[in-house]
Design a protein around this motif. Sequence first.
Motif, mmCIF file in Angstrom:
data_model
loop_
_atom_site.group_PDB
_atom_site.id
_atom_site.type_symbol
_atom_site.label_atom_id
_atom_site.label_comp_id
_atom_site.label_asym_id
_atom_site.label_seq_id
_atom_site.Cartn_x
_atom_site.Cartn_y
_atom_site.Cartn_z
ATOM 1 N N SER A 91 0.832 -1.202 0.000
ATOM 2 C CA SER A 91 0.000 0.000 0.000
ATOM 3 C C SER A 91 0.868 1.254 0.000
ATOM 4 C CB SER A 91 -0.946 0.006 1.209
ATOM 5 O OG SER A 91 -0.223 0.072 2.432
ATOM 6 N N GLN A 92 1.987 1.228 0.711
ATOM 7 C CA GLN A 92 2.906 2.342 0.698
ATOM 8 C C GLN A 92 3.560 2.491 -0.673
ATOM 9 O OE1 GLN A 92 2.090 4.235 3.315
ATOM 10 N NE2 GLN A 92 4.174 4.437 4.092
ATOM 11 N N LEU A 93 3.922 1.381 -1.273
ATOM 12 C CA LEU A 93 4.551 1.428 -2.593
ATOM 13 C C LEU A 93 3.606 1.975 -3.658
ATOM 14 C CD1 LEU A 93 6.638 -1.870 -2.732
ATOM 15 C CD2 LEU A 93 7.493 0.463 -2.533
ATOM 16 N N LYS A 94 2.320 1.679 -3.537
ATOM 17 C CA LYS A 94 1.357 2.224 -4.486
ATOM 18 C C LYS A 94 1.299 3.748 -4.375
ATOM 19 C CE LYS A 94 -1.608 -1.878 -4.860
ATOM 20 N NZ LYS A 94 -2.947 -2.466 -4.587
ATOM 21 N N LYS A 95 1.338 4.244 -3.152
ATOM 22 C CA LYS A 95 1.361 5.698 -2.962
ATOM 23 C C LYS A 95 2.663 6.279 -3.481
ATOM 24 C CE LYS A 95 -1.640 5.608 1.132
ATOM 25 N NZ LYS A 95 -1.720 5.899 2.586
ATOM 26 N N ALA A 96 3.763 5.568 -3.240
ATOM 27 C CA ALA A 96 5.058 6.028 -3.752
ATOM 28 C C ALA A 96 5.035 6.096 -5.273
ATOM 29 C CB ALA A 96 6.171 5.094 -3.270
ATOM 30 N N LYS A 97 4.424 5.101 -5.908
ATOM 31 C CA LYS A 97 4.347 5.083 -7.369
ATOM 32 C C LYS A 97 3.580 6.293 -7.878
ATOM 33 C CE LYS A 97 3.108 2.045 -11.232
ATOM 34 N NZ LYS A 97 2.539 0.738 -11.620
ATOM 35 N N GLU A 98 2.486 6.669 -7.204
ATOM 36 C CA GLU A 98 1.717 7.846 -7.605
ATOM 37 C C GLU A 98 2.523 9.123 -7.417
ATOM 38 O OE1 GLU A 98 -2.052 7.835 -5.650
ATOM 39 O OE2 GLU A 98 -2.577 5.818 -6.334
ATOM 40 N N ASN A 99 3.303 9.191 -6.325
ATOM 41 C CA ASN A 99 4.160 10.355 -6.112
ATOM 42 C C ASN A 99 5.237 10.439 -7.188
ATOM 43 O OD1 ASN A 99 2.837 11.331 -3.847
ATOM 44 N ND2 ASN A 99 4.136 10.231 -2.397
ATOM 45 N N VAL A 100 5.820 9.314 -7.524
ATOM 46 C CA VAL A 100 6.863 9.283 -8.560
ATOM 47 C C VAL A 100 6.294 9.768 -9.894
ATOM 48 C CG1 VAL A 100 8.314 7.745 -9.946
ATOM 49 C CG2 VAL A 100 8.258 7.508 -7.456
ATOM 50 N N LYS A 101 5.087 9.316 -10.221
ATOM 51 C CA LYS A 101 4.451 9.745 -11.459
ATOM 52 C C LYS A 101 4.160 11.238 -11.447
ATOM 53 C CE LYS A 101 0.508 8.748 -14.467
ATOM 54 N NZ LYS A 101 -0.722 7.900 -14.660
ATOM 55 N N ALA A 102 3.661 11.756 -10.325
ATOM 56 C CA ALA A 102 3.361 13.185 -10.214
ATOM 57 C C ALA A 102 4.613 14.034 -10.342
ATOM 58 C CB ALA A 102 2.665 13.471 -8.880
ATOM 59 N N ALA A 103 5.744 13.483 -9.900
ATOM 60 C CA ALA A 103 7.008 14.219 -9.972
ATOM 61 C C ALA A 103 7.701 14.063 -11.317
ATOM 62 C CB ALA A 103 7.939 13.736 -8.856
ATOM 63 N N GLY A 104 7.151 13.235 -12.205
ATOM 64 C CA GLY A 104 7.765 13.022 -13.505
ATOM 65 C C GLY A 104 9.071 12.252 -13.420
ATOM 66 N N MET A 105 9.195 11.360 -12.426
ATOM 67 C CA MET A 105 10.437 10.626 -12.189
ATOM 68 C C MET A 105 10.289 9.132 -12.481
ATOM 69 S SD MET A 105 12.756 12.765 -11.116
ATOM 70 C CE MET A 105 12.820 14.485 -10.557
ATOM 71 N N GLU A 106 9.331 8.769 -13.319
ATOM 72 C CA GLU A 106 9.055 7.357 -13.552
ATOM 73 C C GLU A 106 10.238 6.597 -14.150
ATOM 74 O OE1 GLU A 106 5.386 8.726 -15.580
ATOM 75 O OE2 GLU A 106 4.516 6.897 -14.738
#
Length: 442
Positions: free
Chosen positions: A273-288
């Motif tokens: 669940s934490q990793l899913k939130k991290a993935k959304e943050n990474v996407k929002a930051a353009g760091m995918e």
Amino acid sequence: MMKRFYCTAGAGMEDLLAEEVKTNLSATEVEQIPGRVFFCSNSHLHIVTQLKSAERLFLLLHKAGAISLPNNPAKAADVIQQSIVGDADMWKQNVLTWTTLQGELQDRQQRGQKRKRQEDESSNVDATSTNSMNSNTQLGMDPPSFRVSCRCSGIIARSYTSQRLSRIIGMAIKEKLGWKVDLREPKLEVNVYLSDDHCIVGMPLLKHPLASRHYMKHNGLRSTIAWAMTSLCPKQLNDCVILDPMCGVGAVLLEAAQDCSNTVFLGMDKDMSQLKKAKENVKAAGMEGRVHLLQCSAMEIPLNDGAVDAVLCDVPFGRKFSCSTDMPTALPRLLKEMERVLRVGGHLVLLVSLQLSAQLKKIIRKQDQHANSDTQKVHTDPSNANKECTDTPENLMCYKSSSKTPILITSLRALKTHKVSLGSTDAFIHTFTKVQPEMCSH
């Protein structure tokens, strides 16, 4: 034009903020007190708003020593009017400066919106800029609406509440300057801080704190503290591999990624669940393409020995960020695993509680004395050891089985410890470097 600003900062962040304004803004007249840093700069306001270690940004109106208020309310109001409000011309000039700075922000925002719409006609940009400045000039000419926010401490707080002082100061501004009180939607907000040592008056330049990062859709560790961990790492974090083995929502990695180029970032956590939130943050930051996430336990890091150049880790503690693992028991093994994947010459940066900090010092002291330390075995789930959330560079992967060998750390050397505040509690940022075992002190 040189302008006088100040920023609020969390306890322990003042030194870092003072250094940041000197380095990034070429600021002069830098002065710090607990919780605040003052400076002069002629940088564009957009550059000033990129400060990473600050909480809020203000235009400084007035700074002086402590004021003494008499018990008589009428006399106290007179003292406040003379000491805090002071010269009306000074306030008018500062309002013009404030509105000019607001115009800079509006113009930049509008130009950015036009670039997104691919409207590059210079006439439109010029017209928008002119309209913005006209509206700002009008605000400077007409009496603005305002409200006062006051904080006080020390002796003055024993006789006056913040609300009462705000009313007294507000009435003084209204009578002296002719401004209009508006508690709901004012054009200007006047912030006053009164203590036994200081009287500070300023106007905030942004509605939102600088510490609120636009790319953090899910909040975890405070962004200023995450930035401090990156800043305190002795190694230049470019062209290297950086690991956070307990990344949570990715706050530490995303702060590091903002300023580091050509760097691979690895985030690991056993909580999906934490990793899913991290993935959304990474996407929002353009760091995918730069931040890779993996589900695994920090006790079983699936990386080769010496695979990473730096390890940055906020070790969970407290009610908000605690985990199911008994961290005091797990710390020696966690430390050993992070040391294993760190290359010689690399650096380890840990954010820990006061309790874990004391334990950490004992572990490192035993290491320096080459003392064996037996630790309890910590249960991990092998089934989570290789569940990926995104692709991770395969050449770094090496799955290791758990070992019952007593843990002995012989290659971490403590560099410095920095105390910071997390609001309701304090914490320590520890930095270490990895050296060859024979180089450790005896």
